[in-house]
Design a protein around this motif. Structure first.
Motif, PDB file in Angstrom:
ATOM      1  N   GLN A  10     -10.881  -2.281  -3.381  1.00 52.85           N
ATOM      2  CA  GLN A  10     -12.195  -1.265  -3.819  1.00 52.85           C
ATOM      3  C   GLN A  10     -12.331  -0.889  -2.843  1.00 52.85           C
ATOM      4  OE1 GLN A  10     -15.130  -3.564  -5.581  1.00 52.85           O
ATOM      5  NE2 GLN A  10     -13.753  -3.908  -7.523  1.00 52.85           N
ATOM      6  N   PRO A  11     -12.962   0.898  -2.496  1.00 55.08           N
ATOM      7  CA  PRO A  11     -13.220   1.707  -1.935  1.00 55.08           C
ATOM      8  C   PRO A  11     -14.130   0.889  -0.738  1.00 55.08           C
ATOM      9  CG  PRO A  11     -12.960   2.769  -3.845  1.00 55.08           C
ATOM     10  CD  PRO A  11     -12.609   1.215  -4.204  1.00 55.08           C
ATOM     11  N   VAL A  17      -6.171   2.201  -2.871  1.00 56.13           N
ATOM     12  CA  VAL A  17      -7.853   1.729  -2.672  1.00 56.13           C
ATOM     13  C   VAL A  17      -8.098   2.475  -3.519  1.00 56.13           C
ATOM     14  CG1 VAL A  17      -9.888   2.235  -1.249  1.00 56.13           C
ATOM     15  CG2 VAL A  17      -7.741   1.829  -0.335  1.00 56.13           C
ATOM     16  N   SER A  18      -9.266   1.855  -4.697  1.00 60.23           N
ATOM     17  CA  SER A  18      -9.005   2.459  -5.933  1.00 60.23           C
ATOM     18  C   SER A  18     -10.698   0.924  -6.704  1.00 60.23           C
ATOM     19  CB  SER A  18      -8.584   2.103  -7.242  1.00 60.23           C
ATOM     20  OG  SER A  18      -9.081   2.615  -8.465  1.00 60.23           O
ATOM     21  N   SER A  19     -11.438   2.029  -7.205  1.00 60.05           N
ATOM     22  CA  SER A  19     -12.323   0.693  -7.876  1.00 60.05           C
ATOM     23  C   SER A  19     -12.132   0.497  -9.963  1.00 60.05           C
ATOM     24  CB  SER A  19     -13.815   1.724  -8.608  1.00 60.05           C
ATOM     25  OG  SER A  19     -13.350   2.927  -8.371  1.00 60.05           O
ATOM     26  N   LYS A  49     -10.694   4.335   1.938  1.00 63.56           N
ATOM     27  CA  LYS A  49     -11.451   4.722   1.300  1.00 63.56           C
ATOM     28  C   LYS A  49      -9.692   5.221   0.048  1.00 63.56           C
ATOM     29  CE  LYS A  49     -14.000   7.504   4.676  1.00 63.56           C
ATOM     30  NZ  LYS A  49     -13.625   8.609   5.514  1.00 63.56           N
ATOM     31  N   PRO A  50     -10.408   6.096  -1.259  1.00 68.17           N
ATOM     32  CA  PRO A  50      -9.223   6.680  -1.899  1.00 68.17           C
ATOM     33  C   PRO A  50      -8.070   6.806  -1.371  1.00 68.17           C
ATOM     34  CG  PRO A  50     -11.235   5.937  -3.234  1.00 68.17           C
ATOM     35  CD  PRO A  50     -11.532   6.631  -1.243  1.00 68.17           C
TER      36      PRO A  50
END
Length: 114
Positions: free
Chosen positions: A13-14, A112-114, A86-87
């Motif tokens: 996740q970020p 990198v992702s939520s 970061k994304p």
């Protein structure tokens, strides 16, 4: 010849952290500089960080203060500690060794992702 094998990629996740590792084998005595690059589809492969045999480091501006490259010459490994991800850090990350030739690993995906 030098062979490079990366590990440690994945989904995070970020704001999270990941640690990438690269192990070299073969004619490792020739290696002078090791580095991490990253690449997204259709884009060029960009330098993320590099480290010389003596420990001098260099970082892309976009990762300064967040990523740390380290090297264990006895174990022929180079690691990339990635914090505050970061994304836009999403990419395939490649290990590179230079010395008596230019060698690349097979790459490891970092998302990198939520």
């Amino acid at each position: 010849q030098v062979q490079l094998v990366e590990s440690g990629g994945g989904l995070v996740q970020p704001g999270g952290s990941l640690r990438l590792s690269c192990t070299a084998s073969g004619n490792t005595f020739r290696i002078v500089t090791m580095a991490w690059y990253r690449q997204n589809p259709g884009k060029q492969r960009d330098l993320v960080a590099s480290i010389t045999l003596g420990g001098n480091t260099d970082y892309a501006d976009s990762v300064k203060g967040r990523f740390t490259i380290s090297r264990d010459n006895a174990k022929n490994t180079v690691d990339l500690q990635m914090n505050s991800l970061k994304p836009e850090d999403t990419a395939v990350y490649y290990c590179r060794a230079m010395g008596g030739g230019l060698y690349w690993g097979q790459g490891t995906q970092v998302t990198v992702s939520s």
